[in-house]
Design a protein around this motif. Sequence first.
Motif, mmCIF file in Angstrom:
data_model
loop_
_atom_site.group_PDB
_atom_site.id
_atom_site.type_symbol
_atom_site.label_atom_id
_atom_site.label_comp_id
_atom_site.label_asym_id
_atom_site.label_seq_id
_atom_site.Cartn_x
_atom_site.Cartn_y
_atom_site.Cartn_z
ATOM 1 N N ARG A 215 5.310 -2.037 57.999
ATOM 2 C CA ARG A 215 5.366 -3.352 58.662
ATOM 3 C C ARG A 215 4.350 -4.307 58.053
ATOM 4 N N ILE A 216 3.167 -3.802 57.730
ATOM 5 C CA ILE A 216 2.158 -4.655 57.100
ATOM 6 C C ILE A 216 2.657 -5.165 55.758
ATOM 7 N N PHE A 217 3.305 -4.290 54.999
ATOM 8 C CA PHE A 217 3.761 -4.687 53.671
ATOM 9 C C PHE A 217 4.840 -5.768 53.756
ATOM 10 N N PHE A 218 5.820 -5.583 54.625
ATOM 11 C CA PHE A 218 6.953 -6.503 54.657
ATOM 12 C C PHE A 218 6.665 -7.785 55.444
ATOM 13 N N THR A 219 5.751 -7.758 56.396
ATOM 14 C CA THR A 219 5.507 -8.949 57.216
ATOM 15 C C THR A 219 4.227 -9.689 56.848
ATOM 16 N N VAL A 220 3.259 -9.009 56.266
ATOM 17 C CA VAL A 220 1.972 -9.635 55.951
ATOM 18 C C VAL A 220 1.792 -9.800 54.447
ATOM 19 N N VAL A 221 2.045 -8.746 53.702
ATOM 20 C CA VAL A 221 1.732 -8.746 52.280
ATOM 21 C C VAL A 221 2.742 -9.543 51.475
ATOM 22 N N LEU A 222 4.037 -9.338 51.706
ATOM 23 C CA LEU A 222 5.057 -10.007 50.897
ATOM 24 C C LEU A 222 4.945 -11.532 50.906
ATOM 25 N N PRO A 223 4.733 -12.180 52.077
ATOM 26 C CA PRO A 223 4.562 -13.647 52.029
ATOM 27 C C PRO A 223 3.373 -14.087 51.184
ATOM 28 N N LEU A 224 2.286 -13.310 51.191
ATOM 29 C CA LEU A 224 1.128 -13.671 50.386
ATOM 30 C C LEU A 224 1.382 -13.468 48.895
ATOM 31 N N LEU A 225 2.261 -12.526 48.569
ATOM 32 C CA LEU A 225 2.547 -12.228 47.168
ATOM 33 C C LEU A 225 3.723 -13.021 46.610
ATOM 34 N N ALA A 226 4.253 -13.964 47.383
ATOM 35 C CA ALA A 226 5.456 -14.692 46.954
ATOM 36 C C ALA A 226 5.307 -15.360 45.589
ATOM 37 N N PRO A 227 4.212 -16.093 45.312
ATOM 38 C CA PRO A 227 4.102 -16.705 43.970
ATOM 39 C C PRO A 227 4.087 -15.673 42.846
ATOM 40 N N GLY A 228 3.377 -14.574 43.043
ATOM 41 C CA GLY A 228 3.353 -13.535 42.024
ATOM 42 C C GLY A 228 4.694 -12.855 41.853
ATOM 43 N N ILE A 229 5.418 -12.672 42.955
ATOM 44 C CA ILE A 229 6.742 -12.054 42.886
ATOM 45 C C ILE A 229 7.687 -12.921 42.057
ATOM 46 N N VAL A 230 7.649 -14.228 42.300
ATOM 47 C CA VAL A 230 8.509 -15.136 41.538
ATOM 48 C C VAL A 230 8.145 -15.108 40.054
ATOM 49 N N THR A 231 6.861 -15.040 39.757
ATOM 50 C CA THR A 231 6.432 -14.994 38.360
ATOM 51 C C THR A 231 6.953 -13.746 37.663
ATOM 52 N N VAL A 232 6.769 -12.587 38.296
ATOM 53 C CA VAL A 232 7.250 -11.335 37.709
ATOM 54 C C VAL A 232 8.772 -11.347 37.615
ATOM 55 N N LEU A 233 9.435 -11.895 38.621
ATOM 56 C CA LEU A 233 10.896 -11.952 38.601
ATOM 57 C C LEU A 233 11.404 -12.789 37.434
ATOM 58 N N LEU A 234 10.734 -13.889 37.138
ATOM 59 C CA LEU A 234 11.148 -14.714 36.004
ATOM 60 C C LEU A 234 10.976 -13.969 34.683
ATOM 61 N N PHE A 235 9.857 -13.291 34.515
ATOM 62 C CA PHE A 235 9.625 -12.559 33.273
ATOM 63 C C PHE A 235 10.643 -11.435 33.100
ATOM 64 N N THR A 236 10.877 -10.657 34.139
ATOM 65 C CA THR A 236 11.824 -9.548 34.030
ATOM 66 C C THR A 236 13.257 -10.050 33.886
ATOM 67 N N THR A 237 13.587 -11.176 34.529
ATOM 68 C CA THR A 237 14.936 -11.730 34.401
ATOM 69 C C THR A 237 15.201 -12.183 32.967
ATOM 70 N N VAL A 238 14.245 -12.890 32.378
ATOM 71 C CA VAL A 238 14.417 -13.341 30.996
ATOM 72 C C VAL A 238 14.511 -12.148 30.047
ATOM 73 N N ALA A 239 13.670 -11.128 30.260
ATOM 74 C CA ALA A 239 13.701 -9.956 29.385
ATOM 75 C C ALA A 239 15.027 -9.216 29.492
ATOM 76 N N THR A 240 15.562 -9.088 30.703
ATOM 77 C CA THR A 240 16.833 -8.380 30.881
ATOM 78 C C THR A 240 17.998 -9.228 30.402
ATOM 79 N N TRP A 241 17.961 -10.519 30.673
ATOM 80 C CA TRP A 241 19.053 -11.416 30.262
ATOM 81 C C TRP A 241 19.177 -11.474 28.739
ATOM 82 N N ASN A 242 18.058 -11.464 28.044
ATOM 83 C CA ASN A 242 18.058 -11.561 26.583
ATOM 84 C C ASN A 242 18.022 -10.204 25.891
#
Length: 315
Positions: A215-242
């Motif tokens: 519960r701590i991870f999904f309700t407390v931690v994930l909102p705080l990590l949102a900018p980092g999650i988007v950053t990692v998602l962009l890098f992995t998306t570009v790497a997989t797409w290309n």
Amino acid sequence: MSSPLTTASPSAPAEPVGAGKGAPRLRTPRKHSAGRPKRSVLLTVLASLVVIYTVVPLIWLVINATKTQSGLADSNGLWFAHDFALWDNIRDTFTYDDGVFTRWLLNTLMYVVLGAGGATFLAVLGGYALAKFEFPGKRGVFAVVIGAVAVPATALAVPTFLMFSKMGLTDTPWAVIIPSLVSPFGLYLMWVFAAEAVPTELLEAARMDGAGEARIFFTVVLPLLAPGIVTVLLFTTVATWNNYFLPLIMLKDSDWYPLTLGLSVWNSQAETIGGDVIFNLVITGSLLTILPLIAAFLLLQRYWQSGLAAGSVKE
């Protein structure tokens, strides 16, 4: 007894030596405020060269996607031809060879959703655990992650192929999806980001309130990590797409090709005897391939910038 040394009056500051009427005045350095940073001609020239290097190929791609096959040979590469065939090229790209381009597009989306999405989720889990939990062997894990970041993916392609061949997973989508789940750089980035973005006191307060780790991870931690999650998602998306080399050695069935490999097959048709020369469709398909990535960067740019800047200033 008075001292022979005289002191200057507080109200009258002492004049520097040689500050007479005929003495030259020293120029005070110009102060540059935050709003008006110091200009550098060299940096401006270098930035302009980078912009030209980046934008000119994109302009060439957009212009030539409007030409027919004959127009590509009869016109200048950086200017339009006499006929405008962009919409016809887009239609022909999706209908050529029984619409295989659509199949390749769906395959690429599948690899991105399962591969890049899974890699991001695993990186978030691992980065949070490494940043906020203590366990034996943590320093060894750090050394392994740093070493994995330094190893190029192409060096692991052949061993991965041999391993997947013995497991019977080659020529299947899993041969592309499973290796894409591992992102050492994404794990390291989330590790560093979680260490700064998630306060330890907040986790302890949540545990004292009786919240479990999930519960701590999904309700407390994930909102705080949102900018980092988007950053990692962009890098992995570009790497997989290309991704090109891994599908090239793993897949034989063209029905499982991603866009990168499929467009390469179309481009190589001109080198085969009796092959169909469709450079106009290759260029149009390349333009359609990069549009989703451009849209993703434009939509998620603010999250990406905040993610990269997080932790750069310590208060």
